[in-house]
Design a protein around this motif. Structure first.
Motif, PDB file in Angstrom:
ATOM      1  N   GLY B  61       7.663  -1.643   1.576  1.00  0.00           N
ATOM      2  CA  GLY B  61       6.970  -0.707   0.699  1.00  0.00           C
ATOM      3  C   GLY B  61       6.664  -1.343  -0.647  1.00  0.00           C
ATOM      4  N   VAL B  62       7.571  -2.171  -1.121  1.00  0.00           N
ATOM      5  CA  VAL B  62       7.362  -2.845  -2.405  1.00  0.00           C
ATOM      6  C   VAL B  62       6.202  -3.828  -2.292  1.00  0.00           C
ATOM      7  CG1 VAL B  62       8.423  -4.305  -4.143  1.00  0.00           C
ATOM      8  CG2 VAL B  62       9.771  -2.550  -2.988  1.00  0.00           C
ATOM      9  N   VAL B  63       6.144  -4.526  -1.142  1.00  0.00           N
ATOM     10  CA  VAL B  63       5.024  -5.442  -0.918  1.00  0.00           C
ATOM     11  C   VAL B  63       3.707  -4.673  -0.979  1.00  0.00           C
ATOM     12  CG1 VAL B  63       3.930  -6.955   0.762  1.00  0.00           C
ATOM     13  CG2 VAL B  63       6.402  -7.007   0.459  1.00  0.00           C
ATOM     14  N   MET B  64       3.690  -3.525  -0.324  1.00  0.00           N
ATOM     15  CA  MET B  64       2.470  -2.708  -0.334  1.00  0.00           C
ATOM     16  C   MET B  64       2.168  -2.206  -1.739  1.00  0.00           C
ATOM     17  SD  MET B  64       2.694  -0.503   3.086  1.00  0.00           S
ATOM     18  CE  MET B  64       2.028  -1.161   4.603  1.00  0.00           C
ATOM     19  N   MET B  65       3.217  -1.847  -2.468  1.00  0.00           N
ATOM     20  CA  MET B  65       3.003  -1.351  -3.822  1.00  0.00           C
ATOM     21  C   MET B  65       2.356  -2.443  -4.669  1.00  0.00           C
ATOM     22  SD  MET B  65       5.703   0.450  -6.289  1.00  0.00           S
ATOM     23  CE  MET B  65       5.331   0.888  -7.958  1.00  0.00           C
ATOM     24  N   LEU B  66       2.806  -3.684  -4.506  1.00  0.00           N
ATOM     25  CA  LEU B  66       2.219  -4.761  -5.289  1.00  0.00           C
ATOM     26  C   LEU B  66       0.789  -5.044  -4.854  1.00  0.00           C
ATOM     27  CD1 LEU B  66       5.297  -6.944  -5.867  1.00  0.00           C
ATOM     28  CD2 LEU B  66       3.699  -6.157  -7.598  1.00  0.00           C
ATOM     29  N   ARG B 274     -12.431  -1.128  -1.548  1.00  0.00           N
ATOM     30  CA  ARG B 274     -11.209  -0.940  -2.299  1.00  0.00           C
ATOM     31  C   ARG B 274     -10.603   0.453  -2.131  1.00  0.00           C
ATOM     32  NH1 ARG B 274     -11.680  -0.603  -8.674  1.00  0.00           N
ATOM     33  NH2 ARG B 274      -9.827   0.644  -9.059  1.00  0.00           N
ATOM     34  N   HIS B 275     -11.412   1.466  -2.334  1.00  0.00           N
ATOM     35  CA  HIS B 275     -10.867   2.820  -2.300  1.00  0.00           C
ATOM     36  C   HIS B 275     -10.402   3.196  -0.902  1.00  0.00           C
ATOM     37  CE1 HIS B 275     -11.521   3.840  -6.397  1.00  0.00           C
ATOM     38  NE2 HIS B 275     -12.786   3.467  -6.338  1.00  0.00           N
ATOM     39  N   GLU B 276     -11.177   2.768   0.103  1.00  0.00           N
ATOM     40  CA  GLU B 276     -10.804   3.084   1.472  1.00  0.00           C
ATOM     41  C   GLU B 276      -9.497   2.383   1.837  1.00  0.00           C
ATOM     42  OE1 GLU B 276     -12.311   5.201   3.382  1.00  0.00           O
ATOM     43  OE2 GLU B 276     -11.349   4.825   5.319  1.00  0.00           O
ATOM     44  N   ILE B 281      -3.609   2.479   2.788  1.00  0.00           N
ATOM     45  CA  ILE B 281      -2.297   1.859   2.570  1.00  0.00           C
ATOM     46  C   ILE B 281      -1.348   2.814   1.841  1.00  0.00           C
ATOM     47  CG2 ILE B 281      -1.128  -0.032   1.380  1.00  0.00           C
ATOM     48  CD1 ILE B 281      -2.577  -1.106   3.649  1.00  0.00           C
ATOM     49  N   GLU B 282      -1.950   3.626   0.950  1.00  0.00           N
ATOM     50  CA  GLU B 282      -1.152   4.489   0.074  1.00  0.00           C
ATOM     51  C   GLU B 282      -0.070   5.302   0.815  1.00  0.00           C
ATOM     52  OE1 GLU B 282      -2.752   4.894  -3.517  1.00  0.00           O
ATOM     53  OE2 GLU B 282      -0.591   5.043  -3.804  1.00  0.00           O
ATOM     54  N   PRO B 283      -0.402   6.018   1.907  1.00  0.00           N
ATOM     55  CA  PRO B 283       0.643   6.809   2.571  1.00  0.00           C
ATOM     56  C   PRO B 283       1.788   5.949   3.102  1.00  0.00           C
ATOM     57  CG  PRO B 283      -1.520   7.341   3.454  1.00  0.00           C
ATOM     58  CD  PRO B 283      -1.707   6.186   2.545  1.00  0.00           C
ATOM     59  N   PRO B 471      -8.783  13.734   2.055  1.00  0.00           N
ATOM     60  CA  PRO B 471      -8.119  14.030   0.792  1.00  0.00           C
ATOM     61  C   PRO B 471      -7.530  12.778   0.140  1.00  0.00           C
ATOM     62  CG  PRO B 471      -7.557  15.679   2.412  1.00  0.00           C
ATOM     63  CD  PRO B 471      -8.381  14.660   3.136  1.00  0.00           C
ATOM     64  N   GLY B 472      -6.921  11.905   0.935  1.00  0.00           N
ATOM     65  CA  GLY B 472      -6.327  10.697   0.372  1.00  0.00           C
ATOM     66  C   GLY B 472      -7.362   9.829  -0.316  1.00  0.00           C
ATOM     67  N   MET B 473      -8.538   9.768   0.307  1.00  0.00           N
ATOM     68  CA  MET B 473      -9.643   8.988  -0.254  1.00  0.00           C
ATOM     69  C   MET B 473     -10.051   9.554  -1.616  1.00  0.00           C
ATOM     70  SD  MET B 473     -11.525   6.481   0.685  1.00  0.00           S
ATOM     71  CE  MET B 473     -12.097   5.802  -0.833  1.00  0.00           C
ATOM     72  N   LEU B 474     -10.140  10.875  -1.676  1.00  0.00           N
ATOM     73  CA  LEU B 474     -10.534  11.519  -2.936  1.00  0.00           C
ATOM     74  C   LEU B 474      -9.481  11.270  -4.009  1.00  0.00           C
ATOM     75  CD1 LEU B 474     -12.021  14.860  -1.633  1.00  0.00           C
ATOM     76  CD2 LEU B 474     -13.223  12.904  -2.588  1.00  0.00           C
ATOM     77  N   ASP B 475      -8.223  11.246  -3.614  1.00  0.00           N
ATOM     78  CA  ASP B 475      -7.169  10.976  -4.586  1.00  0.00           C
ATOM     79  C   ASP B 475      -7.332   9.590  -5.184  1.00  0.00           C
ATOM     80  OD1 ASP B 475      -6.014  13.406  -4.415  1.00  0.00           O
ATOM     81  OD2 ASP B 475      -4.494  12.837  -2.936  1.00  0.00           O
ATOM     82  N   THR B 476      -7.565   8.590  -4.329  1.00  0.00           N
ATOM     83  CA  THR B 476      -7.686   7.247  -4.879  1.00  0.00           C
ATOM     84  C   THR B 476      -8.976   7.098  -5.672  1.00  0.00           C
ATOM     85  OG1 THR B 476      -8.697   6.434  -2.866  1.00  0.00           O
ATOM     86  CG2 THR B 476      -6.340   6.119  -3.073  1.00  0.00           C
TER      87      THR B 476
END
Lengths: 210, 639
Positions: B61-66, B274-276, B281-283, B471-476
């Motif tokens: 998760g940290v790798v993804m966060m970075l 980028r946004h997609e 990845i975000e979830p 919804p996730g797309m709109l959030d980012t």
């Protein structure tokens, strides 16, 4: 309509502002007559700018190319129709028409060709409208003054709502053509034309003398 | 198998219960996860030994966060804030770690251990602080901007720290552990073992170049290819593949996976995908980080806490006071005034989630002894537990003092005009976008047709590939900061669904929607759209007016007729809409509606005709007085 064979020496810009031409009985006749005059560039402002999006560039260019400017309009609430006011507000810019470097209009002649619904008797200081037509046109006279235009007396038709029924339009139109001729040939007595209350008188008198 | 399900269920249940409750109490999600871990671990004893194994997995998760942090950092934006970043962030990190290292050395620890502790405590919690700023609407204050610069610098600094820590390894610890773990080390998932130094260096450089150049040139055709298939789950798979692949590559050459992911993120920051990518990845990142925090909570040694509670609490408070002091000095140096100075001081006084990462990383690399690890984890966790208290202190005590004085908060928010999200950048969206951009409004453009996004990018419009109905797309895309959304997508059903969702989740957001036809516009209106336009209505009116002009109607008259049409249509549309709503339950366009529609047509016809044929019509505008009026005037004058 021009009877002169010689090409006119001066160019006249006629800015016609009439929002309701389907109802017009006087102005459309004058405008159509002017359109046929070789010295006149006749512009129907409401046709050219129906959405009020006036091209300042084009209008200023037109002013530069002409020696005589005429506003032709029916009186609406003692003033010009809205689009003609808009035209003034937009086109007569500082630095072009007035102010520092603003002498593009210097020495050109300016007059209003107006139709008014009320009778001439109503346009008197003691009349129904309390002011003469020339007094009511003072904002335009001052506009001409600050833009260094030579302001001539208005060419006015009173009682325009019944002019057709009273068969006054043909004569008025004939005088109008005569005025355009003399403006084009620069034969107008400017001092006199400036002093008159109504330019239509100019020719009545001359005709009498002939 | 059942055992795994049971375990997964326990973790998920704990998160599902604890996180919303923690958020409700204003503690933030990170604390929620920690509490959840505390409850299922030390308190109830539902999970035990396996948490360590899970933690290694969750560290991904940290790798993804970075990766995501990297994606936030367009190289250009990064350059733009270099002064703040280096100044604020560099000073904070340097001063805090130096002071703490010094104190730890005075306390009798070796310099390696002291430095590791200094680095761990110098970091603050990006997750808690940014989320709290957002929840409390402080993002645009000068204090919060400064805090963001510091957090960003810290997030980037983690990468060299991860590289540094193995060098601090204590030989006596290492040998002790190597004896027990010796057999595991040999199974060799490293390519570079046994390579000579120069070749190793070459391999490292080559792989970094591969990630950067490949990320830039290879990823686009790949994403485009995948996007054109239209299969959403394959795009998600591609995104995961990318991050996992980079992590694997970095692991193979013995570099930090986090560093590789971060690099790849920066490279992709300018990408239209980028946004997609973020939305996909975000979830995973959120869940894995959540899992990570749960394992941290579950791994807390209550025994240690109870044995040394005086020591632990005093260290925690000491660290927080120290960090706050350093921040206060920096705020003074950078001329932050009033409440902003206090915001910077208080918001970053805790240790952060990267502290946990460093602790476990340091443990793996034999830098810290086991008892010290437990103590440090407790201090980091405790300081995070206390953070909401500091924000409450700021809100209740400090803000009121400055509110009436300078009014600096209002001033801060001026530059935040709010952005506009445009969904669909076809011929319609393009015009809307150009008008907004020309007037200096920030737009975020989303489109699911990657060819279209390509085309837009070629003509210099910043568009992103993405499904705006997610919804996730709109959030980012930043829907929380947006003040307006324009929906101009072709799919009618999706547009209606989007309006419903957005109005539910973000009721304050204004929605301008392009409708396909009358029926569609009614459905959008029912869904809650604020402003509707039927796609062909205005162009058809324009064409109609031009037709009139071409047939010799005076242009101004044509203009008036157009306005008349529009007015009547607008007046009647409410009536028609109500009728449609009544009928909508049954047959859509039933008789009542049809009658009303015919009535509308008739009204328009009547209104337009009356003006042409009757000099004194009902239509108003420039009507002269009647013919006898002038004579009437004169009569009145004489009387």
């Amino acid at each position: 309509m021009s009877t002169e064979a010689s090409s006119p020496s001066r160019h006249i810009l006629l800015l016609f502002a009439h929002p309701s031409q389907a109802r017009s009985e006087v102005n459309s006749v004058l405008f159509n007559a002017a359109k046929k005059h070789t010295a006149v560039t006749a512009v129907d402002l409401y046709a050219e700018y129906p959405d009020f999006n006036i091209s300042i560039e084009r209008e200023q260019q037109r002013l530069l190319e002409h020696d005589v400017i005429i506003f032709q309009f029916p009186m609406y609430w003692y003033s010009t129709p809205a689009l003609l006011k808009e035209w003034q507000d937009l086109v007569l810019e500082y630095g072009f028409a007035y102010g520092k470097g603003g002498d593009a209009l210097k020495g050109k002649q300016f007059l209003c060709a107006v139709s008014a619904g009320g009778r001439e008797e109503a346009y008197q200081t003691d009349g129904f409208n309390h002011f003469t037509l020339r007094q009511l046109l003072q904002p335009l006279e001052q506009m001409a003054s600050i833009t260094q235009l030579t302001f001539l007396a208005p060419f006015a038709l009173f009682g325009s709502r019944t002019a057709k029924e009273e068969h006054r339009i043909t004569l008025h139109s004939a005088v109008w053509t005569k005025l355009l001729d003399s403006l084009a040939q620069d034969t107008l007595d400017i001092t006199k034309a400036r002093q008159l209350e109504n330019l239509t008188r100019y020719f009545d008198e001359q005709d009498l003398h002939k | 198998m059942t055992g795994y399900f049971l375990q997964a269920f326990i973790y998920l249940l704990a998160a599902v219960v604890a996180v919303p409750v923690a958020k409700r109490f204003g503690l933030g999600s990170v604390l929620g996860y920690l509490i959840a871990g505390l409850i299922i671990g030390p308190v109830l004893g539902l999970v035990g030994e396996e948490t360590n194994a899970i933690q290694h997995f969750a560290e991904f998760g940290v790798v993804m966060m970075l990766f995501l942090v990297g994606m936030e950092l367009e190289p250009k934006a990064l350059w733009h804030m270099k002064l703040r970043l280096l100044g604020l962030g560099g000073l904070q990190l340097l001063l805090t770690s130096a002071v703490i290292t010094g104190i730890a050395m005075i306390a009798g620890l070796s310099w390696q251990v002291a430095l590791t502790i200094g680095l761990i405590f110098a970091l603050s919690s990006t997750a808690i602080v940014l989320q709290t700023f957002q929840e409390k609407g402080l993002q645009q204050t000068e204090g919060a901007k400064g805090a963001f610069s510091i957090l960003l610098f810290q997030d980037i600094a983690v990468i060299p720290m991860l590289a540094l820590i193995p060098l601090l390894a204590l030989p006596e610890l290492a040998s002790a552990i190597n004896e027990t773990a010796g057999q595991n080390a040999g199974h060799g998932d490293s390519l570079v073992e046994g390579l000579p130094g120069w070749l190793y260096g070459l391999v490292i450089i080559a792989s970094i170049v591969f990630v950067t150049v490949g990320g830039h040139y290879l990823s686009r055709p790949l994403f485009r290819f995948v996007a054109s298939s239209g299969l959403r789950e394959i795009f998600t798979a591609t995104a995961l593949m990318l991050v996992i692949g980079i992590a694997a590559l970095m692991g193979l050459v013995g570099l930090s996976p986090a560093l590789g992911a971060f690099l790849a993120g920066v490279v992709l920051a300018n990408s239209e995908f980028r946004h997609e990518l973020k939305a996909n990845i975000e979830p995973f990142k959120g869940l894995l980080l959540g899992l990570f925090f749960i394992t941290v909570g579950a791994g807390i040694h209550f025994a240690t806490l109870f044995e040394n509670w005086v020591l632990i609490i005093s260290i925690t408070l000491g660290v927080m006071v120290l960090k706050a002091l350093v921040l206060f000095v920096i705020a003074l140096l950078f001329d932050l005034k009033g409440s902003n100075r206090w915001l910077l001081t208080l918001s970053l006084a805790q240790a952060g989630e990267f502290g946990f990462v460093l602790i476990s990383f340091a443990a793996q690399n034999n830098v810290l002894a086991t008892d010290l690890i437990a103590l440090l984890q407790l201090v980091v966790a405790l300081s995070m537990f206390l953070t909401p208290g500091l924000f409450i202190l700021f809100e209740r005590v400090i803000m009121p003092r400055y509110m009436h004085g300078s009014g600096s908060r209002q001033h801060d928010t001026i530059d935040d005009k709010g952005s506009v999200i445009i969904a669909g950048i076809g011929r319609f969206g393009q015009i809307v976008n150009r008008l907004l951009v020309a007037n200096d409004f920030k737009t975020v453009i989303l489109d699911i047709r990657s060819e279209q996004v390509d085309l837009m990018r070629q003509i210099g419009t910043q568009a992103y590939f993405g499904d705006a109905s997610k919804p996730g797309m709109l959030d980012t895309a930043g829907i929380k900061q947006a003040s307006l959304m324009v929906i101009a997508i072709d799919d009618r059903e999706t547009a209606v669904e989007m309006v419903k969702y957005v109005k539910l989740a973000h009721p304050e957001l204004k929605l301008l929607v392009r409708a396909f036809d009358r029926g569609h516009s009614y459905r959008l209106r029912q869904a809650g759209a604020d402003y509707l336009i039927s796609e062909t209505y205005h162009s058809a009116l324009e064409m109609g007016a031009q037709a009139l002009r071409s047939m010799g109607v005076h242009p101004f008259q044509a203009e008036r007729q157009k306005h008349a049409y529009r007015d009547i249509e607008a007046q009647q549309s409410d009536v028609l809409y109500e009728a449609w709503k009544d009928d909508a339950s049954g047959v859509r366009f039933d008789n009542n509606y049809r009658e009303l529609f015919m009535e509308l047509q008739q009204l328009i016809d009547d209104a337009l005709k009356s003006d042409l044929h009757d000099n004194h019509s009902k239509r108003r505008g420039w009507t002269p007085p009647p013919k006898g009026y002038a004579e009437e005037q004169l009569k009145n004058q004489k009387d």
